[in-house]
Enzyme design. Structure first.
Site, mmCIF file in Angstrom:
data_model
loop_
_atom_site.group_PDB
_atom_site.id
_atom_site.type_symbol
_atom_site.label_atom_id
_atom_site.label_comp_id
_atom_site.label_asym_id
_atom_site.label_seq_id
_atom_site.Cartn_x
_atom_site.Cartn_y
_atom_site.Cartn_z
ATOM 1 N N ASP A 1 -1.151 9.147 84.926
ATOM 2 C CA ASP A 1 -2.501 8.096 84.964
ATOM 3 C C ASP A 1 -3.571 8.872 85.478
ATOM 4 O OD1 ASP A 1 -1.118 8.419 87.122
ATOM 5 O OD2 ASP A 1 -1.328 6.200 88.103
ATOM 6 N N LYS B 1 5.231 11.449 85.534
ATOM 7 C CA LYS B 1 4.946 10.504 86.431
ATOM 8 C C LYS B 1 6.475 10.369 87.486
ATOM 9 C CE LYS B 1 3.034 6.525 88.105
ATOM 10 N NZ LYS B 1 1.551 6.638 88.350
ATOM 11 N N TYR C 1 11.632 7.180 73.420
ATOM 12 C CA TYR C 1 11.431 6.764 71.748
ATOM 13 C C TYR C 1 12.762 7.472 71.181
ATOM 14 C CZ TYR C 1 6.316 6.369 71.579
ATOM 15 O OH TYR C 1 5.160 5.806 71.888
ATOM 16 N N ASP D 1 -3.713 10.442 71.304
ATOM 17 C CA ASP D 1 -4.564 9.590 70.627
ATOM 18 C C ASP D 1 -5.953 9.578 71.475
ATOM 19 O OD1 ASP D 1 -2.915 9.171 68.581
ATOM 20 O OD2 ASP D 1 -2.803 7.154 68.323
ATOM 21 N N ASP E 1 2.163 10.548 73.270
ATOM 22 C CA ASP E 1 1.625 9.892 71.929
ATOM 23 C C ASP E 1 0.353 9.013 72.247
ATOM 24 O OD1 ASP E 1 1.455 8.413 69.779
ATOM 25 O OD2 ASP E 1 3.087 7.255 70.020
HETATM 26 MG MG MG Z 1 0.353 7.811 67.792
#
Ligand code: MG
Ligand code: NAI
Length: 334
Positions: free
Chosen positions: A205, A172, A124, A233, A229
């Protein structure tokens, strides 16, 4: 001591849940000096900016800020998301997402996990370009030593403060050898400074799968921006979902706390907006201000209301936003 708190109501149900949180905070034995600042689409319509400089200045000068939610209209040219911009402008590098069991049938038991997500770099970073006449799109993933050090240290510090025994470092590095490789190498160095805490490495993963299989195994997860992120969630769904999910954005001397949910336009004015996510964000703010006793008092009041089904419809109750607020204040005052 008086705390200066910057309230950022925003759009949609934001003003409703922030007004409720203000009432709840005012019921605690603490002196507050609240100031309200504009953010979001409504602010853009008033002042031509969804995040005026005056708002950023007010947040910088406050003890902490409490943010509701904003509406981000799609397809409006020159419009920017004030949430992402605020995190970057104030260098709010740590996004904290606690996931703790609530006394409700929609919540799994024995979960007390804190996700610590890097909030300023990774995928990001905002470095994107188009090549080959539009046939190739590239996003750069930036991971720095400085960015990794401060987020990993924050995770270990929080583990220590909350007497947790493990930190999962999620990456990862087997595929993203450079970026995740650096993140992992920094984690291995910093972990040595905390001999009482066990560092456990996990590929992202595997972590996504393990969170579903056995979420209670995790105490603290630290990871890069995009992974955090998604995992945060995912994790909030085990413990009551959006109506109760809270988060904090922490910088060097600045902090903004917020419910995870958005502006929920269909709920505006219906009294169905659950204020509890914002109350729990306020309790994180109290912890940040070292008002641990009041933070605990607020969390206990919220838990007792949930257990007694004194809740909005999303948690199966039949109370309105303001009725839930009244019940929480009554329980604070017991
Ligand atoms: Mg979010
Ligand atoms: P949303 O979080 O507003 O709503 C998703 C679902 O959860 C809806 O069914 C809504 O009714 C429900 N919900 C949300 N908050 C609730 C609450 N406090 N109590 C009970 N139910 C609740 O997400 P959505 O619909 O995708 O987005 C709506 C607007 O919010 C968009 O403009 C979006 O850009 C913005 N948004 C803003 C965020 C922020 O300010 N941090 C985060 C997410 C979305």
């Amino acid at each position: 001591m008086t705390y200066k708190i910057c309230l950022l109501p925003g759009d949609g149900i934001g003003p409703e849940v922030i007004a409720s949180a203000k009432d709840v905070l005012s019921a605690l034995p603490i002196h507050w000096d609240f100031i309200e600042c504009g953010i979001g689409f409504g602010e853009y319509q008033r002042s031509n900016s969804p995040l005026p400089d005056s708002t950023l200045q007010a947040i910088r000068h406050a003890s902490a800020a409490l943010f509701g939610a904003v509406t981000t209209p799609p397809n409006l040219p020159n419009y920017f998301s004030p949430v992402v911009r605020m995190r970057q402008s104030l260098d709010l590098y740590a996004n904290l997402r606690p996931c703790k069991s609530i006394p409700h049938e929609s919540s799994k038991a024995n979960i007390d996990l804190l996700i610590v997500r890097e909030n300023t770099e990774g995928l990001y970073s905002g470095i994107e370009r188009i090549e080959d006449n539009g046939d190739k799109a590239i996003t750069e993933r930036v991971v720095t030593r400085k960015g990794s050090e401060r987020i990993i240290r924050k995770a270990f510090d929080l583990a220590q403060q909350t007497k947790r025994k493990t930190v999962h470092v999620v990456h990862k590095a087997n595929v993203l050898r450079q970026t995740c490789g650096l993140f992992r190498a920094v984690a291995l160095e910093i972990a040595k400074e905390y001999p009482a805490i066990q560092m456990i490495e996990m590929l992202v993963d595997t972590c996504a799968m393990e969170l579903i299989r056995a979420p209670e195994q995790f105490e603290v997860i630290v990871t890069t921006n995009l992974f955090g992120d998604i995992l945060s969630d995912e994790a909030c769904m085990f413990v009551g979902g959006l109506g109760v999910a809270a988060s904090g954005n922490i910088g060097a001397n600045v902090a903004v706390f917020e419910p995870v949910h958005g502006s929920a336009p269909p709920l505006v004015g219906t009294g169905k907006a659950n204020p509890i996510a914002t109350f729990l964000a306020a309790s994180m703010m109290l912890d940040y201000l070292n008002e641990a006793e009041s933070a605990t008092r607020l969390r206990r009041a919220v838990s007792a209301c949930i257990a007694a089904k004194e809740s909005t419809p999303d948690l199966g109750g039949n109370l309105s936003t303001s009725e839930v607020t009244k019940k929480v204040i009554e329980r604070i005052n017991y």
